[in-house]
Design a protein around this motif. Structure first.
Motif, PDB file in Angstrom:
ATOM      1  N   THR A 297       0.488  -1.071  -0.045  1.00  0.00           N
ATOM      2  CA  THR A 297       0.141   0.450   0.062  1.00  0.00           C
ATOM      3  C   THR A 297       1.093   1.453  -0.252  1.00  0.00           C
ATOM      4  N   VAL A 298       1.994   0.982   0.709  1.00  0.00           N
ATOM      5  CA  VAL A 298       2.889   2.100   1.194  1.00  0.00           C
ATOM      6  C   VAL A 298       3.217   2.525  -0.085  1.00  0.00           C
ATOM      7  N   ARG A 299       3.896   1.974  -0.657  1.00  0.00           N
ATOM      8  CA  ARG A 299       5.057   1.810  -1.715  1.00  0.00           C
ATOM      9  C   ARG A 299       4.468   2.376  -2.867  1.00  0.00           C
ATOM     10  N   ASP A 300       2.805   1.739  -2.861  1.00  0.00           N
ATOM     11  CA  ASP A 300       2.027   2.273  -4.138  1.00  0.00           C
ATOM     12  C   ASP A 300       1.514   3.654  -4.303  1.00  0.00           C
ATOM     13  N   LEU A 301       0.666   4.177  -3.279  1.00  0.00           N
ATOM     14  CA  LEU A 301       0.753   5.090  -2.488  1.00  0.00           C
ATOM     15  C   LEU A 301       2.022   6.087  -3.220  1.00  0.00           C
ATOM     16  N   LEU A 302       2.884   6.433  -2.624  1.00  0.00           N
ATOM     17  CA  LEU A 302       3.989   6.942  -2.736  1.00  0.00           C
ATOM     18  C   LEU A 302       5.063   6.697  -3.940  1.00  0.00           C
TER      19      LEU A 302
END
Length: 579
Positions: A297-302
């Protein structure tokens, strides 16, 4: 102690002294018989060792009575001090009141107790022929018994309580009774004033937004305080057996706030306290649908290739399993680094907690796990038992006998803010890891059908341990170094499981030990380590920055709720408030 000193004693007769000696002997016999029953009915002792212990006990007992007789019953004539190597001479905070040494009768009670407790512990150590775990269980039970029977725990044999009762006309006992009844009603021993803190106001107050919510966790994204941040974000996994805000206490103690101020994009998982809907959650859920999902989730968000991660205590254990899973699936690049706060993967030296995973204890856990989850108060009681003298009896005396007001202490408030655990997950964790130690056996555990092997982990790792940690002992944390294959940095912090981690630089407390080069064994590390005063956090942030990444401007998804994931609610979110 003027009023206390006006209480006139009388010299015991020979018959009375013999009675006291018999009482002590009967107590010893009962304790040993009980211990024998708990370990199969027979305690094999080495005769020479027992003879030596009994002889020492008899000699010190006679010396104790002689010193008491020499005092002549005069309150102002303190008995001669015990030898420096005697157990009766050891410093003990329970007996800090001067009356314990200046008043002959209290001194007799104190020294008799110390002598007897030392004798019982030495006898427990003298048992031969037992399985090491059974012997450790006997030692632990004996230690718990002697701590509970300390004369400081009883109103009539504690001079401080007696004096307080005389001064207040018994009001302290009435107030203490109110405290005790309130604790009985809520089913938990209180350590602090719960009205002094409010989640989101003066604890767990670092600004941010919840940007994702699942049935298992909420993902918090904290508001940046710098114009630029490191490109690789930081994702923190707190223990799922506690509330996350141990890492976000009051602002001056908050690791989260400090990390944000260092120029990191900080994300944190807030685990949901278990209810009946979570009764079937297990190993796969907390790793695959918890940690791996949050990483993606964090990888995709940023829009970044990978994330830095932190796993604290049990979340560090599952983080290691997550890394092993990613390595097995050829996805190790998703994690740039892994930091482990007082975490264990090899439970062969896991300390006293291993005493709570035998068949009898596991049956009790199942009985307590009504509705498919374990009430967090039982877990809190277990951790309190590990340090019963400090976390149980100290508060019995202060809160119940002395009737003192509870001090406002954010750390103790967090300690009492318990979290429920899914019954299945808790049982599997205790049996598969603590009891059977399967995590370090290659292929013994699988995640979503994928066998895992810790030796496949090549992710750079920062492993932190606490010198006085009673939950994740130093020797146990070090064993992680034996199973990881990537570059590692080991750091030993002063203090224990909590204060050793939560030690902000501004406090100027404690110290840490580190080595410039990796060491093959813990003994080698200790021999070569250099001591540095103060917090170890600056060492950690330099290690993070040492990965050679660039800074980026704070815009778009770097601002909570401004990217692909819109804000669900303000930090700290609703899951941390769910009871």
């Amino acid at each position: 102690m003027d009023r206390l000193e006006n209480i006139e004693p009388h010299m015991p007769t020979l018959v009375e002294m013999q009675q006291w000696t018999q009482v002590i002997g009967r107590a010893q016999q009962l304790m040993l018989e009980q211990a024998a029953g708990a370990t199969g009915g027979h305690l094999p002792f080495d005769p020479a060792t027992v003879s030596r212990i009994q002889s020492s006990f008899a000699n010190e007992g006679l010396a104790l009575w002689q010193r008491f007789l020499d005092a002549g019953g005069m309150l102002r004539d303190a008995p001669a001090p015990a030898p420096e190597d005697s157990p009766a001479a050891r410093k003990d905070r329970r007996f800090a009141d001067p009356a314990w040494t200046s008043h002959p009768f209290y001194d007799l009670i104190r020294q008799s107790y110390l002598l007897t407790s030392d004798y019982l512990l030495r006898m427990a150590d003298a048992v031969d022929g037992l399985d090491p775990k059974q012997k450790a269980k006997l030692r632990f039970a004996t230690g718990g018994f002697v701590d509970a029977m300390a004369p400081s725990n009883f109103a009539l044999t504690n001079p401080t309580v007696v004096e307080k009762t005389l001064q207040s006309g018994g009001e302290n006992l009435v107030k203490g009774l109110q405290h005790m009844l309130a604790d009985l009603e809520k089913g938990q021993l209180s350590h602090t004033d719960g009205t002094a803190f409010e989640v989101g106001r003066n604890i767990a107050a670092t600004p941010g937004k919840v940007v994702k919510e699942t049935p298992l966790y909420q993902l918090i994204h904290y508001e940046p305080t710098t114009d630029k941040v490191l490109e690789t974000p930081l994702l923190i996994f707190p223990p799922w057996i506690n509330r996350f805000y141990i890492l976000d206490l009051s602002p001056e103690k908050s690791f989260v706030q400090w990390a944000v101020d260092q120029g990191l994009s900080v994300f944190l998982v807030s685990w949901k306290s278990a209810d009946a809907s979570m009764k079937d959650l297990g190993w796969d859920d907390y790793i695959l649908r918890g940690q791996v999902d949050a990483i993606d989730t964090v990888r995709d968000l940023l829009g970044v290739r990978n994330v830095h991660t932190i796993g604290y205590c049990v979340a560090g254990t599952t983080l290691a399993a997550t890394l092993a899973l990613l390595a097995a699936r050829g996805q190790a690049e998703k994690v740039a680094s892994a930091t482990f706060f007082t975490a264990q993967v090899d439970f062969s030296k896991a300390g006293d907690l291993c005493l709570f995973v035998d068949d009898e204890q596991l049956k009790l856990v199942e009985q307590l796990s009504t509705g498919g989850y374990l009430d967090g108060r039982y877990m809190a009681a277990t951790f309190n038992l590990l340090r019963g003298r400090d976390l149980i009896w100290n508060y019995v005396v202060n809160n119940y006998l002395l009737g003192q007001d509870y001090p406002p202490f954010d750390l103790l408030y967090w300690n009492g803010d318990t979290t429920n655990l899914p019954a299945r997950w808790h049982r599997d964790y205790l049996t598969q890891l603590y009891r059977d130690n399967l995590l370090v056996q290659p292929g013994a555990l699988s995640i979503d059908g994928t066998p895992i092997d810790l030796r496949k982990i090549e992710t750079p790792a920062y492993v932190q341990a606490g010198r006085e940690d009673h939950i994740a002992p130093l020797e146990s944390v070090w064993k992680m170094m034996e199973h990881l294959s990537g570059p590692t940095r080991f750091l030993l912090a002063g203090s224990g499981h909590i204060a050793g981690v939560i030690n902000p630089p501004a406090a100027g407390k404690y110290q840490y030990w580190s080595c410039a080069e990796p060491q093959p064994t813990l003994d080698d590390f200790i021999a070569a380590a250099t001591e540095t005063k103060g917090s170890w956090w600056p060492d950690w942030i330099e290690w993070i920055r040492g990965h050679g990444e660039k800074n980026v401007a704070v815009r778009g998804g770097r601002k909570p709720g401004r990217g692909k994931l819109k804000a669900v609610e303000d930090a700290p979110g609703s899951y941390v408030r769910t009871r």
